[in-house]
Write a protein that holds these residues in place. Sequence first.
Motif, PDB file in Angstrom:
ATOM      1  N   SER A  85       0.699  -1.319  -0.042  1.00  0.00           N
ATOM      2  CA  SER A  85      -0.065   0.095  -0.162  1.00  0.00           C
ATOM      3  C   SER A  85       0.837   1.360   0.116  1.00  0.00           C
ATOM      4  O   SER A  85       0.242   2.347  -0.779  1.00  0.00           O
ATOM      5  N   THR A  86       2.132   1.133   0.615  1.00  0.00           N
ATOM      6  CA  THR A  86       2.962   2.361   0.705  1.00  0.00           C
ATOM      7  C   THR A  86       3.557   2.628  -0.793  1.00  0.00           C
ATOM      8  O   THR A  86       3.507   3.911  -1.164  1.00  0.00           O
ATOM      9  N   VAL A  87       3.752   1.674  -1.486  1.00  0.00           N
ATOM     10  CA  VAL A  87       4.214   1.835  -3.046  1.00  0.00           C
ATOM     11  C   VAL A  87       2.934   2.331  -3.840  1.00  0.00           C
ATOM     12  O   VAL A  87       3.255   3.217  -4.607  1.00  0.00           O
ATOM     13  N   ILE A  88       1.918   1.697  -3.691  1.00  0.00           N
ATOM     14  CA  ILE A  88       0.722   2.308  -4.495  1.00  0.00           C
ATOM     15  C   ILE A  88       0.553   3.797  -4.141  1.00  0.00           C
ATOM     16  O   ILE A  88       0.494   4.573  -4.804  1.00  0.00           O
ATOM     17  N   PHE A  89       0.458   4.071  -2.662  1.00  0.00           N
ATOM     18  CA  PHE A  89       0.587   5.394  -2.186  1.00  0.00           C
ATOM     19  C   PHE A  89       1.437   6.454  -3.198  1.00  0.00           C
ATOM     20  O   PHE A  89       1.137   7.641  -3.523  1.00  0.00           O
ATOM     21  N   ALA A  90       2.911   5.788  -2.874  1.00  0.00           N
ATOM     22  CA  ALA A  90       3.973   6.777  -3.392  1.00  0.00           C
ATOM     23  C   ALA A  90       3.806   7.172  -4.956  1.00  0.00           C
ATOM     24  O   ALA A  90       4.078   8.002  -5.568  1.00  0.00           O
ATOM     25  N   ILE A  91       3.320   5.946  -5.716  1.00  0.00           N
ATOM     26  CA  ILE A  91       3.278   5.967  -7.157  1.00  0.00           C
ATOM     27  C   ILE A  91       2.094   7.149  -7.512  1.00  0.00           C
ATOM     28  O   ILE A  91       2.174   8.176  -8.097  1.00  0.00           O
ATOM     29  N   ALA A  92       0.984   7.172  -6.842  1.00  0.00           N
ATOM     30  CA  ALA A  92      -0.176   7.936  -6.938  1.00  0.00           C
ATOM     31  C   ALA A  92       0.244   9.340  -6.467  1.00  0.00           C
ATOM     32  O   ALA A  92      -0.255  10.194  -7.076  1.00  0.00           O
ATOM     33  N   ALA A  93       0.917   9.464  -5.384  1.00  0.00           N
ATOM     34  CA  ALA A  93       1.496  10.930  -4.991  1.00  0.00           C
ATOM     35  C   ALA A  93       2.444  11.480  -6.057  1.00  0.00           C
ATOM     36  O   ALA A  93       2.173  12.720  -6.267  1.00  0.00           O
ATOM     37  N   ARG A  94       3.219  10.823  -6.608  1.00  0.00           N
ATOM     38  CA  ARG A  94       4.083  11.247  -7.717  1.00  0.00           C
ATOM     39  C   ARG A  94       3.402  11.792  -8.878  1.00  0.00           C
ATOM     40  O   ARG A  94       3.624  12.704  -9.329  1.00  0.00           O
ATOM     41  N   LYS A  95       2.368  10.921  -9.321  1.00  0.00           N
ATOM     42  CA  LYS A  95       1.453  11.170 -10.321  1.00  0.00           C
ATOM     43  C   LYS A  95       0.783  12.195 -10.094  1.00  0.00           C
ATOM     44  O   LYS A  95       0.511  13.512 -11.004  1.00  0.00           O
ATOM     45  N   ALA A  96       0.555  12.650  -8.908  1.00  0.00           N
ATOM     46  CA  ALA A  96      -0.677  13.890  -8.380  1.00  0.00           C
ATOM     47  C   ALA A  96       0.411  14.970  -8.133  1.00  0.00           C
ATOM     48  O   ALA A  96      -0.347  16.002  -8.064  1.00  0.00           O
ATOM     49  N   ARG A  97       1.640  14.847  -8.260  1.00  0.00           N
ATOM     50  CA  ARG A  97       2.535  15.970  -8.163  1.00  0.00           C
ATOM     51  C   ARG A  97       2.270  16.772  -6.787  1.00  0.00           C
ATOM     52  O   ARG A  97       2.205  18.027  -6.771  1.00  0.00           O
TER      53      ARG A  97
END
Length: 108
Positions: A85-97
């Motif tokens: 879930s942390t990896v999922i979070f990090a990828i989404a946060a990066r995409k959301a800038r």
Amino acid sequence: MADTRVLVTCAGGKIGNAVALQLLEQGVATRALVHREDQRSNHLRERGAQVVIANMMDYQQVQDVMTGINRIYFHPIFDPHALDSTVIFAIAARKARVEAIVQMGQWL
């Protein structure tokens, strides 16, 4: 901080709930991510939070929750798959800038 929009993950838990309430008291636009409707989510909504229900293991849900957010208080889920879930979070946060992320975790 008028244009600051903060997402608080695990806002139904003890720590995330306290963080969300403190942000709301300071007048910060707060989106509270919870995994179910209950008294805590209702209380956050009554205090002015935008409450969203999402599964931290679902990338699309996490990405959708971050729309329009520029800062995040990230409290990892307590789950055997917390790293996923942390990896999922990090990828989404990066995409959301996202501009800034504060993380707190605790392990008993």
